[in-house]
Design a protein around this motif. Structure first.
Motif, PDB file in Angstrom:
ATOM      1  N   VAL A  51      39.163  44.651  38.890  1.00 32.38           N
ATOM      2  CA  VAL A  51      40.573  45.633  37.615  1.00 32.38           C
ATOM      3  C   VAL A  51      41.259  44.433  37.687  1.00 32.38           C
ATOM      4  O   VAL A  51      41.359  43.656  38.564  1.00 32.38           O
ATOM      5  CB  VAL A  51      41.182  46.707  39.064  1.00 32.38           C
ATOM      6  CG1 VAL A  51      39.747  47.414  39.429  1.00 32.38           C
ATOM      7  CG2 VAL A  51      41.524  46.177  40.141  1.00 32.38           C
ATOM      8  N   ARG A  52      42.339  45.159  37.227  1.00 37.30           N
ATOM      9  CA  ARG A  52      43.686  44.147  36.630  1.00 37.30           C
ATOM     10  C   ARG A  52      44.980  44.834  37.235  1.00 37.30           C
ATOM     11  O   ARG A  52      45.011  46.280  36.806  1.00 37.30           O
ATOM     12  CB  ARG A  52      43.461  44.296  35.108  1.00 37.30           C
ATOM     13  CG  ARG A  52      42.798  43.311  34.246  1.00 37.30           C
ATOM     14  CD  ARG A  52      42.663  41.890  33.019  1.00 37.30           C
ATOM     15  NE  ARG A  52      41.295  41.255  33.227  1.00 37.30           N
ATOM     16  CZ  ARG A  52      41.175  40.691  34.061  1.00 37.30           C
ATOM     17  NH1 ARG A  52      41.752  40.023  34.754  1.00 37.30           N
ATOM     18  NH2 ARG A  52      39.539  40.087  33.782  1.00 37.30           N
ATOM     19  N   ALA A  53      45.803  44.358  38.534  1.00 38.08           N
ATOM     20  CA  ALA A  53      46.507  44.682  39.171  1.00 38.08           C
ATOM     21  C   ALA A  53      47.822  44.759  39.134  1.00 38.08           C
ATOM     22  O   ALA A  53      47.636  42.987  39.284  1.00 38.08           O
ATOM     23  CB  ALA A  53      46.104  45.290  40.457  1.00 38.08           C
ATOM     24  N   ALA A  54      49.208  45.075  38.816  1.00 42.93           N
ATOM     25  CA  ALA A  54      49.512  44.360  39.240  1.00 42.93           C
ATOM     26  C   ALA A  54      50.255  44.880  40.900  1.00 42.93           C
ATOM     27  O   ALA A  54      50.416  45.829  41.436  1.00 42.93           O
ATOM     28  CB  ALA A  54      51.068  44.772  37.939  1.00 42.93           C
TER      29      ALA A  54
ATOM     30  N   THR B 288      47.490  36.391  39.915  1.00 43.83           N
ATOM     31  CA  THR B 288      46.335  35.878  42.018  1.00 43.83           C
ATOM     32  C   THR B 288      44.747  36.056  41.468  1.00 43.83           C
ATOM     33  O   THR B 288      44.346  37.905  42.052  1.00 43.83           O
ATOM     34  CB  THR B 288      46.922  34.968  43.135  1.00 43.83           C
ATOM     35  OG1 THR B 288      48.187  34.641  42.320  1.00 43.83           O
ATOM     36  CG2 THR B 288      46.491  34.055  43.531  1.00 43.83           C
ATOM     37  N   PRO B 289      43.767  35.526  41.689  1.00 45.12           N
ATOM     38  CA  PRO B 289      42.393  36.248  41.635  1.00 45.12           C
ATOM     39  C   PRO B 289      42.172  36.332  43.007  1.00 45.12           C
ATOM     40  O   PRO B 289      42.151  35.024  43.454  1.00 45.12           O
ATOM     41  CB  PRO B 289      41.814  35.784  41.024  1.00 45.12           C
ATOM     42  CG  PRO B 289      42.766  33.856  40.680  1.00 45.12           C
ATOM     43  CD  PRO B 289      43.748  33.742  40.739  1.00 45.12           C
ATOM     44  N   ILE B 290      41.843  37.317  43.902  1.00 43.42           N
ATOM     45  CA  ILE B 290      41.210  37.956  44.559  1.00 43.42           C
ATOM     46  C   ILE B 290      39.582  38.143  44.483  1.00 43.42           C
ATOM     47  O   ILE B 290      40.068  39.239  44.328  1.00 43.42           O
ATOM     48  CB  ILE B 290      42.110  39.285  45.461  1.00 43.42           C
ATOM     49  CG1 ILE B 290      43.564  38.605  44.852  1.00 43.42           C
ATOM     50  CG2 ILE B 290      41.966  39.278  46.848  1.00 43.42           C
ATOM     51  CD1 ILE B 290      44.190  39.766  45.731  1.00 43.42           C
ATOM     52  N   TRP B 291      38.757  37.835  45.120  1.00 49.26           N
ATOM     53  CA  TRP B 291      37.546  37.941  45.717  1.00 49.26           C
ATOM     54  C   TRP B 291      37.844  38.378  46.403  1.00 49.26           C
ATOM     55  O   TRP B 291      37.601  38.326  47.526  1.00 49.26           O
ATOM     56  CB  TRP B 291      37.039  36.847  45.134  1.00 49.26           C
ATOM     57  CG  TRP B 291      37.641  35.621  44.492  1.00 49.26           C
ATOM     58  CD1 TRP B 291      38.652  34.412  44.347  1.00 49.26           C
ATOM     59  CD2 TRP B 291      37.339  36.107  42.909  1.00 49.26           C
ATOM     60  NE1 TRP B 291      38.647  33.859  43.324  1.00 49.26           N
ATOM     61  CE2 TRP B 291      37.784  34.987  42.072  1.00 49.26           C
ATOM     62  CE3 TRP B 291      36.741  36.937  42.063  1.00 49.26           C
ATOM     63  CZ2 TRP B 291      38.294  34.382  40.345  1.00 49.26           C
ATOM     64  CZ3 TRP B 291      36.822  36.370  40.772  1.00 49.26           C
ATOM     65  CH2 TRP B 291      37.283  35.426  40.658  1.00 49.26           C
ATOM     66  N   PHE B 292      36.321  39.421  46.573  1.00 55.27           N
ATOM     67  CA  PHE B 292      35.708  40.207  47.407  1.00 55.27           C
ATOM     68  C   PHE B 292      33.939  40.937  47.564  1.00 55.27           C
ATOM     69  O   PHE B 292      33.511  40.012  46.291  1.00 55.27           O
ATOM     70  CB  PHE B 292      36.263  41.831  47.620  1.00 55.27           C
ATOM     71  CG  PHE B 292      37.569  41.945  47.231  1.00 55.27           C
ATOM     72  CD1 PHE B 292      38.266  42.379  49.047  1.00 55.27           C
ATOM     73  CD2 PHE B 292      38.307  41.624  46.091  1.00 55.27           C
ATOM     74  CE1 PHE B 292      39.413  42.281  48.373  1.00 55.27           C
ATOM     75  CE2 PHE B 292      39.718  42.111  46.495  1.00 55.27           C
ATOM     76  CZ  PHE B 292      40.349  42.405  47.727  1.00 55.27           C
ATOM     77  N   HIS B 293      33.609  40.459  48.353  1.00 51.18           N
ATOM     78  CA  HIS B 293      32.542  41.116  48.417  1.00 51.18           C
ATOM     79  C   HIS B 293      32.160  41.482  49.617  1.00 51.18           C
ATOM     80  O   HIS B 293      32.622  42.255  50.646  1.00 51.18           O
ATOM     81  CB  HIS B 293      30.921  39.486  48.996  1.00 51.18           C
ATOM     82  CG  HIS B 293      31.751  39.210  50.667  1.00 51.18           C
ATOM     83  ND1 HIS B 293      32.561  38.627  50.999  1.00 51.18           N
ATOM     84  CD2 HIS B 293      30.999  38.988  51.178  1.00 51.18           C
ATOM     85  CE1 HIS B 293      32.487  38.195  51.890  1.00 51.18           C
ATOM     86  NE2 HIS B 293      31.360  38.344  52.334  1.00 51.18           N
ATOM     87  N   CYS B 294      30.703  42.408  49.707  1.00 50.56           N
ATOM     88  CA  CYS B 294      30.053  43.675  51.036  1.00 50.56           C
ATOM     89  C   CYS B 294      29.347  42.475  51.616  1.00 50.56           C
ATOM     90  O   CYS B 294      28.913  41.985  51.436  1.00 50.56           O
ATOM     91  CB  CYS B 294      29.346  44.205  50.518  1.00 50.56           C
ATOM     92  SG  CYS B 294      28.397  45.531  52.203  1.00 50.56           S
TER      93      CYS B 294
ATOM     94  N   MET C 158      26.412  41.671  45.018  1.00 51.50           N
ATOM     95  CA  MET C 158      27.728  42.852  45.218  1.00 51.50           C
ATOM     96  C   MET C 158      29.098  42.374  46.003  1.00 51.50           C
ATOM     97  O   MET C 158      29.305  42.285  46.667  1.00 51.50           O
ATOM     98  CB  MET C 158      27.466  44.175  46.301  1.00 51.50           C
ATOM     99  CG  MET C 158      28.270  45.355  46.799  1.00 51.50           C
ATOM    100  SD  MET C 158      27.081  46.080  48.076  1.00 51.50           S
ATOM    101  CE  MET C 158      28.525  47.294  47.631  1.00 51.50           C
ATOM    102  N   VAL C 159      29.861  42.093  44.824  1.00 49.08           N
ATOM    103  CA  VAL C 159      31.077  41.752  44.517  1.00 49.08           C
ATOM    104  C   VAL C 159      32.295  42.743  43.905  1.00 49.08           C
ATOM    105  O   VAL C 159      31.628  42.928  42.828  1.00 49.08           O
ATOM    106  CB  VAL C 159      31.157  40.127  44.016  1.00 49.08           C
ATOM    107  CG1 VAL C 159      30.133  38.912  45.057  1.00 49.08           C
ATOM    108  CG2 VAL C 159      30.802  39.974  43.232  1.00 49.08           C
ATOM    109  N   PHE C 160      33.608  42.360  44.104  1.00 48.03           N
ATOM    110  CA  PHE C 160      34.180  42.566  43.164  1.00 48.03           C
ATOM    111  C   PHE C 160      35.843  41.164  43.314  1.00 48.03           C
ATOM    112  O   PHE C 160      35.624  40.783  44.402  1.00 48.03           O
ATOM    113  CB  PHE C 160      34.542  43.738  44.321  1.00 48.03           C
ATOM    114  CG  PHE C 160      36.261  44.626  43.395  1.00 48.03           C
ATOM    115  CD1 PHE C 160      36.107  45.400  42.587  1.00 48.03           C
ATOM    116  CD2 PHE C 160      36.938  44.456  44.005  1.00 48.03           C
ATOM    117  CE1 PHE C 160      37.173  45.960  42.112  1.00 48.03           C
ATOM    118  CE2 PHE C 160      38.153  45.170  43.523  1.00 48.03           C
ATOM    119  CZ  PHE C 160      38.514  45.748  42.434  1.00 48.03           C
ATOM    120  N   ALA C 161      36.072  41.830  41.788  1.00 44.69           N
ATOM    121  CA  ALA C 161      37.627  40.952  41.902  1.00 44.69           C
ATOM    122  C   ALA C 161      38.583  41.750  41.500  1.00 44.69           C
ATOM    123  O   ALA C 161      38.303  42.652  40.730  1.00 44.69           O
ATOM    124  CB  ALA C 161      37.015  39.890  41.454  1.00 44.69           C
TER     125      ALA C 161
END
Ligand SMILES: *[C@@H]1O[C@H](CO)[C@@H](O)[C@H](O)[C@H]1NC(C)=O
Ligand SMILES: *[C@@H]1O[C@H](CO)[C@@H](O)[C@H](O)[C@H]1NC(C)=O
Ligand SMILES: *[C@@H]1O[C@H](CO)[C@@H](O)[C@H](O)[C@H]1NC(C)=O
Ligand SMILES: *[C@@H]1O[C@H](CO)[C@@H](O)[C@H](O)[C@H]1NC(C)=O
Ligand SMILES: *[C@@H]1O[C@H](CO)[C@@H](O)[C@H](O)[C@H]1NC(C)=O
Ligand SMILES: *[C@@H]1O[C@H](CO)[C@@H](O)[C@H](O)[C@H]1NC(C)=O
Ligand SMILES: *[C@@H]1O[C@H](CO)[C@@H](O)[C@H](O)[C@H]1NC(C)=O
Ligand SMILES: *[C@@H]1O[C@H](CO)[C@@H](O)[C@H](O)[C@H]1NC(C)=O
Ligand SMILES: *[C@@H]1O[C@H](CO)[C@@H](O)[C@H](O)[C@H]1NC(C)=O
Length: 365
Positions: A37-40, A98-104, A116-119
């Motif tokens: 997603v693009r979030a502020a 700033t990009p933020i990276w996530f995973h399961c 299974m990743v998300f950003a």
């Protein structure tokens, strides 16, 4: 840190904040949707946990599948199948651009290694795109996934799999079993009452197994009954439907050998296998031309993913055809590529556009 920011923002106004709904593992898939997603600052991301047992765990671009020290982590959120009120975890956004990276981080089945990743706010170009992040996550999968992939075909590439152990309980007996954990496959559980499944080989002199696509539990047996003509039951793999398993993977699979039956025979020879785990079992008839005619079967194929039975049949017809006649061109009619991450990304883009609209709508108030 997030908490402070939320308080500050709450005092300013909440009218300008957007909330993104991101499903975690919807439809049994090892995926977040949308994938990014693009979030502020001031926005919120709601992670909606679907059945299974996932996490949303912050990582870094360089190490997609390694939790970031002190980073965001929901911990494991087990959700039983059929749950209606899905648990939601909210992440307030404080960083701009700033990009933020996530995973399961679920290790059983290696969810991260399966992509299974998300950003949040991944760069759209350059080296650190979401695509690159996901590719890097997939690259962590163990070398077991390096099967001989025939990339000429427009059919899906084999799904990565991993070996997992699980505890199986059957009445009063409990034992540990090793099984193939495969995207979408169910955990191992024995049949309460093992049953024998019957598959007719070459029913009505047609080049088919009937039924060709069955589900069977651990402990069940499958009996193949050979009808007239001269067929085999030979185990293969999803990617190489018309080759014995050992030829494509090195693992020796089951084989009935040729079973000639004449038209007036009334006794039909049989061949029986026992189901030991819940991983899909693929097989074909080794008689010349039969596999290319679509004479294949599957046990426990995962219909929710790309490696479903219909695609297996398609791949058998394509590879079987070229193995006997090299003049046949690979099918190019579908226009799809086997670049699955691309497809996922374009879906994510579509979702993102939809969310973009809801942000605009939100700002109008
Ligand atoms: C997110 O989900 C909640 C609860 O289902 C819903 O009320 C809200 O409208 C959704 N927001 C968006 C942007 O879809
Ligand atoms: C969820 O997964 C974790 C990690 O594999 C495991 O330790 C935990 O027991 C699981 N929870 C449930 C309820 O299955
Ligand atoms: C992107 O990767 C390429 C190849 O690894 C490298 O040459 C280039 O400097 C990188 N660009 C950036 C902006 O990091
Ligand atoms: C592959 O698996 C083995 C055994 O589980 C492990 O020791 C090794 O580090 C893994 N390799 C990679 C690249 O993950
Ligand atoms: C499970 O238990 C039943 C009853 O004791 C038994 O008949 C069956 O064979 C068992 N299944 C397996 C897979 O051991
Ligand atoms: C069955 O097929 C195999 C392979 O084509 C062949 O070698 C064998 O002779 C056949 N058996 C009969 C009885 O036709
Ligand atoms: C199940 O295990 C038995 C005993 O190890 C083996 O003979 C059989 O081939 C296995 N079944 C399958 C479908 O691999
Ligand atoms: C295979 O079996 C599954 C489960 O019964 C079913 O949903 C699916 O449609 C079948 N696929 C084909 C191609 O018959
Ligand atoms: C997948 O798509 C990307 C971007 O278009 C491309 O660079 C890559 O080569 C593709 N991979 C495959 C396997 O086609």
């Amino acid at each position: 840190m997030f908490g402070t920011l939320v308080l500050v923002l709450a005092g300013v106004s909440s009218a300008y904040s957007a909330t993104f709904n991101v499903t975690v593992g919807a439809d049994g898939q090892l995926a977040y949707s949308p994938a990014f997603v693009r979030a502020a600052p001031g926005d919120f991301v709601n992670f909606i946990f679907n059945p299974k047992n996932h996490t949303v765990t912050q990582s870094s671009f360089a190490q997609p599948c390694t939790p970031l020290d002190g980073g965001y982590d929901t911990g494991f959120v087990p959700v039983a199948a059929g749950t209606v009120d899905l648990p939601v975890m909210q992440l307030p956004i404080s960083q701009a651009d700033t990009p933020i990276w996530f995973h399961c981080k679920q290790p059983v089945g290696n969810h991260c290694g399966q992509g299974m990743v998300f950003a949040i706010n991944p760069p759209t170009e350059g080296n650190n795109t979401f695509d690159a992040f996901q590719a890097q996550a997939r690259a962590t999968l163990n070398a077991t996934a390096t099967t001989s992939v025939t990339s000429v075909w427009s059919t899906p590439s084999p799904q990565p799999w991993a070996t997992a152990t699980a505890t199986v309980t059957n009445g009063t007996s409990v034992w540990t079993t090793t099984y193939t954990s495969y995207l979408g496959s169910v955990p191992p559980s024995p049949a309460p009452q093992p049953i024998d499944h019957k598959i007719i080989v070459g029913v009505d002199t047609q080049f088919i197994y009937s039924p060709a696509n069955i589900s069977a539990a651990i402990g069940d047996t499958v009996t193949f009954e050979f009808h007239p003509k001269n067929h085999t039951v030979t185990q293969s793999s999803f990617s190489n439907p018309c080759q014995p398993l050992e030829q494509s993977t090195g693992t020796v699979g089951f084989k009935s050998g040729f079973q000639p039956v004449s038209a007036d025979d009334t006794e039909f020879p049989t061949f029986r296998i026992t189901i030991n785990d819940t991983a899909p079992i693929w097989g074909y008839c080794g008689q010349t031309g039969h596999c290319a005619a679509g004479m294949v079967f599957a046990i426990n194929a995962v219909e929710s993913g790309p490696n479903n039975f219909a695609n297996f049949v398609k791949l058998a017809k394509q590879t079987g055809a070229t193995s006997t006649s090299t003049s046949l061109a690979p099918a190019t009619t579908t226009g799809s590529s086997n670049n699955n991450s691309n497809a996922a990304l374009s879906n994510a883009k579509i979702s993102w556009i939809a969310i973009g609209f809801s942000i605009v709508a939100g700002l109008m108030f």
